[in-house]
Design a protein around this motif. Structure first.
Motif, PDB file in Angstrom:
ATOM      1  N   LEU A  64       0.824  -1.228   0.000  1.00 39.54           N
ATOM      2  CA  LEU A  64       0.000   0.000   0.000  1.00 39.54           C
ATOM      3  C   LEU A  64       0.851   1.268   0.000  1.00 39.54           C
ATOM      4  O   LEU A  64       0.430   2.299   0.502  1.00 39.54           O
ATOM      5  CB  LEU A  64      -0.963   0.001   1.189  1.00 39.54           C
ATOM      6  N   THR A  67      -0.691   3.607  -5.147  1.00 42.15           N
ATOM      7  CA  THR A  67      -2.067   3.329  -5.542  1.00 42.15           C
ATOM      8  C   THR A  67      -2.099   3.178  -7.058  1.00 42.15           C
ATOM      9  O   THR A  67      -1.530   4.006  -7.773  1.00 42.15           O
ATOM     10  CB  THR A  67      -2.980   4.493  -5.124  1.00 42.15           C
ATOM     11  N   TYR A  73      -7.539  -4.760  -4.549  1.00 46.18           N
ATOM     12  CA  TYR A  73      -6.627  -5.551  -3.708  1.00 46.18           C
ATOM     13  C   TYR A  73      -7.374  -5.851  -2.426  1.00 46.18           C
ATOM     14  O   TYR A  73      -7.805  -4.922  -1.729  1.00 46.18           O
ATOM     15  CB  TYR A  73      -5.367  -4.722  -3.470  1.00 46.18           C
ATOM     16  N   LEU A  84      -8.490  -2.520  -0.645  1.00 46.57           N
ATOM     17  CA  LEU A  84      -7.519  -1.825   0.222  1.00 46.57           C
ATOM     18  C   LEU A  84      -6.962  -0.558  -0.430  1.00 46.57           C
ATOM     19  O   LEU A  84      -6.495   0.331   0.264  1.00 46.57           O
ATOM     20  CB  LEU A  84      -6.371  -2.761   0.595  1.00 46.57           C
ATOM     21  N   PHE A  85      -7.015  -0.493  -1.743  1.00 48.86           N
ATOM     22  CA  PHE A  85      -6.534   0.720  -2.422  1.00 48.86           C
ATOM     23  C   PHE A  85      -7.421   1.923  -2.103  1.00 48.86           C
ATOM     24  O   PHE A  85      -7.035   3.052  -2.352  1.00 48.86           O
ATOM     25  CB  PHE A  85      -6.479   0.501  -3.934  1.00 48.86           C
ATOM     26  N   ARG A  92      -4.316   2.795   5.913  1.00 50.89           N
ATOM     27  CA  ARG A  92      -3.233   2.087   5.218  1.00 50.89           C
ATOM     28  C   ARG A  92      -2.027   1.910   6.136  1.00 50.89           C
ATOM     29  O   ARG A  92      -1.442   0.841   6.221  1.00 50.89           O
ATOM     30  CB  ARG A  92      -2.767   2.885   3.999  1.00 50.89           C
ATOM     31  N   CYS A  96      -0.566  -1.633   7.353  1.00 47.87           N
ATOM     32  CA  CYS A  96       0.816  -2.035   7.031  1.00 47.87           C
ATOM     33  C   CYS A  96       1.644  -2.217   8.289  1.00 47.87           C
ATOM     34  O   CYS A  96       2.517  -3.082   8.347  1.00 47.87           O
ATOM     35  CB  CYS A  96       1.477  -0.985   6.144  1.00 47.87           C
TER      36      CYS A  96
END
Lengths: 265, 304
Positions: A64, A67, A73, A84-85, A92, A96
């Motif tokens: 991530l 983008t 995703y 998730l984008f 994000r 992560c």
């Protein structure tokens, strides 16, 4: 009397990682074209390809950091849903920090070179909210031990360590929170062959012990063959072939894959 | 009606030196900073007749707040009689006509550099702290754009990491002044370079504290009765300077923050850092009628 045999249980496994139809352009350069990938829990997916084929771009997207222009995703986790984008910066970052670990090719990207090695690992735990010094220390020690880092150098800053050691610190940092997905971007590039073998052994052992789902990017087919279960071959931003390791290495179908495999052999 | 009747008489400068628009902006920013405790608010720091880095931020806030009825006190590292404190005090009196005092109890507005007085401040008092570097994340993130994002995300892991590193290297937290503190459970601020001794005084304090950095053009505030917690690990307690057992060589005051005076024989004597409190203690010893306020510390222990 008829005896009914126990039928083998068939369990369908959902992929942990689903990447669908990802496109990414940098100006006029098309880095990724309609790239899709599935990674199943506990599996190691290897991504190979020449320089500029888009494999590292894809990995950064999975982390991530970038983008895409289009595509989706998803991660099959209880507390994560949707594309998730579309997450905002904060979501994000938290995802992560807690669920995805990454080992970069260049340790300077992944480590604070002048902080202690244990501090580098502790940083990840701190972001996740750990506030006990003793616990931080114990967990950092445990993660470093798991990545076979010599504990007598626990508080040495990475800048004083060899390349192989730095990669072990990165690995320890990445696994400290037992991530759902571990991303490895050319983790052994630049290391000499013996150190490469040691790092790969550690990776294999960790994968077997902890069943960590991994995506490893490398241009070195030997590395991929050693650790991956499945392989995805990329060229000029596209996936040209994907399959099981043996299938790809013994019976490559695409001309580019054949060229790669034979060049290696 | 003539133009002359509508024109104000010429004055060499506005009341309180700053022009009305500057004061209006500063007031707005002060209100904002009170509304979001600990969050740094940018403002257009004006020129004042003093070099940047000498308390121009605090001075601008004081000039904005002053009126002829407010009694003002200025301290510099605890002392009322340093050149900087005396100059600022005289300037404030000159441009506003406000009366000045050296007594913490008698002051309505206290501008301070690097100390909080030892006597507990009241609800009707305002403390203005001069701030050289308002950004607590600067030491861990030199890129200020990223630092602002980190504040927005309450991403303070690196601050904790700094403390972790200090403990690993030195066996204890080495942060002396400007100890990073979490305000109202949300923003980490640097409480200006006050010693660790003074940080607990800000927690749930009755008075309003405004912190202003003129060079860096940032204002932030700790409103009355706001939680201010120094960043500490659960298992490594916050420690203030070990001054509880020291006695002031001039006033014999004991249990307060002290200045160390090195002697030629290598030893040290100590003087109470809050000079106003020291002077009052001496006056009391001499038999003068002096009024003392309650102090935050008693024999080196926080009383609240």
């Amino acid at each position: 009397m008829t005896r009914v045999m126990d039928a083998p249980r068939i369990v369908t496994t959902k992929p942990l990682v689903v990447v669908r139809n990802v496109d990414k352009n940098y100006g006029s350069v098309q880095a990724l074209r309609q790239v899709s990938a599935l990674v199943y829990p506990g599996e190691v997916l290897g991504i190979v390809g020449e320089s500029g084929s888009g494999k590292s771009t894809l990995l950064r997207m999975m982390n991530l950091e970038e983008t895409p222009d289009s595509g989706s995703y998803t991660l099959d986790l209880s507390d994560v849903s949707g594309n998730l984008f579309e997450l905002d910066r904060f979501a994000r970052r938290m995802l992560c920090a807690t669920r995805i670990g990454i080992v970069y090719q260049n340790p300077h990207h992944g480590l604070l070179m002048r902080h202690s090695s244990s501090g580098n690992v502790a940083e990840r735990l701190l972001v996740a909210g750990e506030r006990s010094f003793a616990t931080l220390r114990a967990k950092a020690k445990s993660a470093l031990a798991a990545s076979e880092f010599p504990l007598e150098r626990l508080d040495a800053p990475p800048i004083e360590l060899s390349g192989g050691m730095q990669q072990r610190v990165q690995l320890a940092k990445a696994i400290a929170l037992e991530p759902a997905l571990l991303l490895l971007d050319e983790p052994t590039t630049g290391l000499d062959v013996s150190v490469q073998a040691l790092v790969l052994d550690t990776l294999k052992r960790l994968q077997q012990e902890r069943q960590i789902t991994m995506v490893i990017v490398s241009h070195d087919l030997g590395v991929i063959r050693t650790v991956a279960d499945r392989v995805m071959v990329m060229r000029r931003g596209e996936v040209v072939e994907a399959g099981l390791v043996d299938q790809i290495f013994q019976d490559p179908q695409h001309a580019y894959t054949q060229q790669l495999v034979h060049a290696k052999l | 009606m003539s133009l002359k009747s509508l024109t104000k008489p010429w004055q060499p400068m506005s009341y309180g030196f700053l022009d009305a628009s500057a004061k209006r902006e500063l007031r707005r920013k002060m209100l904002k900073s009170v509304a979001v405790p600990g969050c740094q608010m940018p403002y257009a720091s004006r020129e004042v007749p003093m070099a940047r880095g000498w308390g121009t931020g605090g001075l601008q806030v004081s000039l904005t707040l002053l009126n002829p009825q407010l009694r003002v006190k200025v301290i510099d590292q605890g002392a009322d009689d340093s050149v900087n404190a005396a100059s600022i005090r005289r300037f404030l009196a000159l441009v506003s006509g406000a009366p000045v005092t050296l007594d913490t109890l008698g002051a309505d507005l206290i501008q301070s550099r690097h100390r909080i007085p030892e006597e507990i401040m009241r609800e009707d008092q305002i403390l203005v702290l001069q701030v050289p570097n308002p950004e607590p994340l600067r030491s861990v993130q030199p890129n200020m754009s990223i630092a602002r994002q980190m504040h927005a995300d309450a991403d303070y892991g690196r601050m904790w990491l700094q403390l972790y590193e200090q403990i690993v290297r030195s066996g204890r937290v080495m942060q002396g002044a400007g100890y990073p503190s979490l305000v109202n459970g949300r923003h980490v601020m640097t409480p200006s370079p006050i010693p660790r001794w003074d940080v607990p005084k800000l927690n749930m304090a009755k008075h309003l504290t405004i912190l202003s950095a003129g060079r860096e053009k940032r204002i932030f505030a700790v409103p009355p009765y706001t939680r201010v917690k120094p960043l500490v690990f659960d298992d490594v307690p916050y420690r203030v300077e070990d001054h509880g057992g020291l006695t002031c060589s001039r006033s014999t005051a004991k249990g307060f923050f002290m200045n160390e005076i090195p002697q030629v024989d290598g030893s040290s004597t100590y003087e109470v850092s809050d000079s106003s409190y020291g002077v009052k203690t001496i006056q009391k010893r001499d038999g003068d009628a002096v009024q003392f306020g309650e102090t935050w510390y008693n024999d080196g222990e926080m009383t609240q």
